[in-house]
Motif scaffolding. Sequence first.
Motif, PDB file in Angstrom:
ATOM      1  N   LEU A 113      -5.619  -0.925 -12.037  1.00  0.00           N
ATOM      2  CA  LEU A 113      -6.885  -0.892 -12.771  1.00  0.00           C
ATOM      3  C   LEU A 113      -7.170  -2.204 -13.483  1.00  0.00           C
ATOM      4  O   LEU A 113      -8.309  -2.448 -13.872  1.00  0.00           O
ATOM      5  CB  LEU A 113      -6.888   0.272 -13.758  1.00  0.00           C
ATOM      6  CG  LEU A 113      -7.254   1.596 -13.075  1.00  0.00           C
ATOM      7  CD1 LEU A 113      -6.951   2.777 -13.967  1.00  0.00           C
ATOM      8  CD2 LEU A 113      -8.718   1.598 -12.662  1.00  0.00           C
ATOM      9  N   PRO A 129       0.846   3.271 -11.305  1.00  0.00           N
ATOM     10  CA  PRO A 129      -0.603   3.322 -11.512  1.00  0.00           C
ATOM     11  C   PRO A 129      -1.341   2.532 -10.427  1.00  0.00           C
ATOM     12  O   PRO A 129      -2.017   1.548 -10.682  1.00  0.00           O
ATOM     13  CB  PRO A 129      -0.780   2.681 -12.890  1.00  0.00           C
ATOM     14  CG  PRO A 129       0.360   1.730 -13.000  1.00  0.00           C
ATOM     15  CD  PRO A 129       1.499   2.316 -12.217  1.00  0.00           C
ATOM     16  N   ILE A 130      -1.155   2.998  -9.202  1.00  0.00           N
ATOM     17  CA  ILE A 130      -1.647   2.291  -8.021  1.00  0.00           C
ATOM     18  C   ILE A 130      -2.576   3.215  -7.247  1.00  0.00           C
ATOM     19  O   ILE A 130      -2.313   4.403  -7.138  1.00  0.00           O
ATOM     20  CB  ILE A 130      -0.454   1.938  -7.089  1.00  0.00           C
ATOM     21  CG1 ILE A 130       0.483   0.938  -7.739  1.00  0.00           C
ATOM     22  CG2 ILE A 130      -0.926   1.463  -5.733  1.00  0.00           C
ATOM     23  CD1 ILE A 130       0.034  -0.467  -7.615  1.00  0.00           C
ATOM     24  N   GLN A 131      -3.650   2.666  -6.725  1.00  0.00           N
ATOM     25  CA  GLN A 131      -4.467   3.386  -5.759  1.00  0.00           C
ATOM     26  C   GLN A 131      -4.534   2.536  -4.491  1.00  0.00           C
ATOM     27  O   GLN A 131      -4.841   1.333  -4.550  1.00  0.00           O
ATOM     28  CB  GLN A 131      -5.878   3.621  -6.312  1.00  0.00           C
ATOM     29  CG  GLN A 131      -5.902   4.490  -7.565  1.00  0.00           C
ATOM     30  CD  GLN A 131      -5.713   5.977  -7.260  1.00  0.00           C
ATOM     31  OE1 GLN A 131      -6.609   6.635  -6.751  1.00  0.00           O
ATOM     32  NE2 GLN A 131      -4.525   6.501  -7.552  1.00  0.00           N
ATOM     33  N   SER A 132      -4.244   3.164  -3.357  1.00  0.00           N
ATOM     34  CA  SER A 132      -4.247   2.431  -2.090  1.00  0.00           C
ATOM     35  C   SER A 132      -5.619   2.541  -1.429  1.00  0.00           C
ATOM     36  O   SER A 132      -6.129   3.645  -1.256  1.00  0.00           O
ATOM     37  CB  SER A 132      -3.175   2.994  -1.157  1.00  0.00           C
ATOM     38  OG  SER A 132      -1.899   2.767  -1.708  1.00  0.00           O
ATOM     39  N   TYR A 173     -13.015   4.381  -1.124  1.00  0.00           N
ATOM     40  CA  TYR A 173     -12.137   5.560  -1.167  1.00  0.00           C
ATOM     41  C   TYR A 173     -10.676   5.198  -0.958  1.00  0.00           C
ATOM     42  O   TYR A 173     -10.354   4.159  -0.377  1.00  0.00           O
ATOM     43  CB  TYR A 173     -12.573   6.592  -0.118  1.00  0.00           C
ATOM     44  CG  TYR A 173     -12.811   6.056   1.279  1.00  0.00           C
ATOM     45  CD1 TYR A 173     -11.748   5.757   2.126  1.00  0.00           C
ATOM     46  CD2 TYR A 173     -14.110   5.854   1.748  1.00  0.00           C
ATOM     47  CE1 TYR A 173     -11.972   5.276   3.403  1.00  0.00           C
ATOM     48  CE2 TYR A 173     -14.342   5.372   3.025  1.00  0.00           C
ATOM     49  CZ  TYR A 173     -13.269   5.085   3.853  1.00  0.00           C
ATOM     50  OH  TYR A 173     -13.497   4.606   5.117  1.00  0.00           O
ATOM     51  N   ASN A 174      -9.801   6.079  -1.432  1.00  0.00           N
ATOM     52  CA  ASN A 174      -8.378   5.914  -1.168  1.00  0.00           C
ATOM     53  C   ASN A 174      -8.130   6.058   0.323  1.00  0.00           C
ATOM     54  O   ASN A 174      -8.729   6.929   0.964  1.00  0.00           O
ATOM     55  CB  ASN A 174      -7.565   6.990  -1.900  1.00  0.00           C
ATOM     56  CG  ASN A 174      -7.514   6.756  -3.389  1.00  0.00           C
ATOM     57  OD1 ASN A 174      -8.399   6.113  -3.949  1.00  0.00           O
ATOM     58  ND2 ASN A 174      -6.485   7.266  -4.027  1.00  0.00           N
ATOM     59  N   GLY A 175      -7.254   5.236   0.856  1.00  0.00           N
ATOM     60  CA  GLY A 175      -7.007   5.342   2.281  1.00  0.00           C
ATOM     61  C   GLY A 175      -5.726   4.658   2.706  1.00  0.00           C
ATOM     62  O   GLY A 175      -5.388   3.578   2.219  1.00  0.00           O
ATOM     63  N   GLY A 211       0.788  -1.229   0.000  1.00  0.00           N
ATOM     64  CA  GLY A 211       0.000   0.000   0.000  1.00  0.00           C
ATOM     65  C   GLY A 211       0.817   1.273   0.000  1.00  0.00           C
ATOM     66  O   GLY A 211       0.305   2.340  -0.341  1.00  0.00           O
ATOM     67  N   HIS A 212       2.069   1.198   0.403  1.00  0.00           N
ATOM     68  CA  HIS A 212       2.926   2.388   0.416  1.00  0.00           C
ATOM     69  C   HIS A 212       3.856   2.473  -0.789  1.00  0.00           C
ATOM     70  O   HIS A 212       4.786   3.294  -0.807  1.00  0.00           O
ATOM     71  CB  HIS A 212       3.728   2.453   1.720  1.00  0.00           C
ATOM     72  CG  HIS A 212       2.955   3.063   2.852  1.00  0.00           C
ATOM     73  ND1 HIS A 212       2.000   2.355   3.555  1.00  0.00           N
ATOM     74  CD2 HIS A 212       2.941   4.319   3.375  1.00  0.00           C
ATOM     75  CE1 HIS A 212       1.465   3.150   4.475  1.00  0.00           C
ATOM     76  NE2 HIS A 212       2.015   4.345   4.385  1.00  0.00           N
ATOM     77  N   SER A 223       3.379   3.679  -3.731  1.00  0.00           N
ATOM     78  CA  SER A 223       3.333   4.983  -4.399  1.00  0.00           C
ATOM     79  C   SER A 223       4.175   6.012  -3.661  1.00  0.00           C
ATOM     80  O   SER A 223       4.807   6.872  -4.275  1.00  0.00           O
ATOM     81  CB  SER A 223       1.894   5.493  -4.478  1.00  0.00           C
ATOM     82  OG  SER A 223       1.078   4.596  -5.179  1.00  0.00           O
TER      83      SER A 223
END
Lengths: 406, 140
Positions: free
Chosen positions: A334, A243-246, A291-293, A229-230, A232
């Motif tokens: 994605l 291209p990552i969303q946590s 949501y991102n978090g 998760g970290h 980015s």
Amino acid sequence: MSTEQLPEHPDFLWRNPEPKSSYDAVIVGGGGHGLATAYFLAKNHGMTNIAVLEKGWLAGGNMARNTTIIRSNYLWDESAAIYEHALKLWEILPEELEYDFLFSQRGVMNLAHTLGDVRESMRRVGANKLNGVDAEWLDPKQVKELCPILNISDNIRYPVMGATYQPRAGIAKHDHVAWAFARKCDELGVDIIQNCEVTGFVKDGNRVVGVKTNQGTINTEKVGLCAAGHSSVLAEMAGFRLPIQSHPLQALVSELHEPVHPTVVMSNHVHVYVSQAHKGELVMGAGVDSYNGYGQRGSFHVIEHQMAAAVELFPIFARAHVLRTWGGIVDTTLDASPIVGNTPVENMFVNCGWGTGGFKGTPAAGMTFAHNIATGTPHKLNKPFALERFETGALIDEHGAAAVAH
Amino acid sequence: MLLISCPNCGSRDETEFHYGGQAHVAYPENPSALNDREWAEFLFYRDNTKGAFAERWLHSTGCRQWFNMLRDTVTYEIQAVYPMGSPRPDTPGPAPESGTASTAADSTTTGTAAPKISGTSISGTSTSSTSTTAPEGATK
């Protein structure tokens, strides 16, 4: 399934050394993937002058927060190849690591609740068989035989219309997996450094030559990022994007129960996955919070939703009490497939994007990523998972195709 | 569960909303001029900020309108709510006195001093150039 089966926790598994001033390679992230990477670097490539840096405590992130499901019944060739390789490694690792982490091949069922589900599931069974992955289609009666507590009645909102089943899939004790890798890494000479947070990178032009940490700067020839998760945050420090969303991903356990659940049941449609841990807790998970978090917690309605789904499928769970819930930070892409390979920074490599399904991939992530770090070029299994696929368009779109909920 | 102050409807449960990801991502002005790398950036790359993050939300079971929100991705504290098309507020905190953002974060922002976010700007990379003149209305 009883407490007597659990191995005694050893007093000592690894040293806690001070970081040296330089290493041949530094792995950032002391979770399952980081430890597996270090293990395979040492074992397969003879790189023993290496360190694993962990900002918290060993395997205290997603490695301690997943629902421990291991399976390889993915739709696409690229995914089936890497996850099936992981499964084959899971089958030999307890012996190789000399540590019984209770890999229990109790099978995984992916339920179908709609005609669309049924068609997709049968297609996936076919694809799995072509890729050498064990898979079969079960009708509702066979589902009930394998898992008697499942409600296959027509009188529920989304009746069970069948399931795919992978007999070789199962669960393992995630903490013990981490400790097994950590002990072997330590024996091979790898330094595992906890409470060591990376704060930046030292670069010579576009080449990484060192890692800045809260315990000082460490020179190194190669850096492998295994920070889930970290990822980015680290990439930004190094000067590139991912291209990552946590997102927060939550799970929960009930209090201990007698063995009632003999397998692992996943349902994408009503969205829950359930198994029973060796000690007896019912372990459940579902999808990410929207949501991102980075908070390692999510919203309660997500928990409520997955429990409602579980109670509909397993009426006897209605009287079970939630013991605790928690969240991890998952790194989603994605196309719902991982990113394992080179980065725009020379000598820096990234293993991330495993999203909600990283635990099962641990051994293959470690094996391929170690190969990539040691040789500078990807292993054939991780080559399709390069960062470049987002430019070339060669995505590995496992969303809605495989059994989505990892 | 987040308690989100819709600019039109007031405070509502998170379950009434849909998340829209990073705000202020402009559609390319000249799409045919983009190379593969630039298209990849537009399609697949979004900021993944740890800290104050400007994001879009849709009040899908209420007024069905999009709006922007500034939220801390670690504490989940909502720092500002502001209309589509408006620039990201420089300093989060109590809502502005006027405009459609007047109900911003009234129930979710604590009365303490607003957190400082000047050090957590959206990571400076090529396509995250946060053009506030983006035709965001198109996303409605």
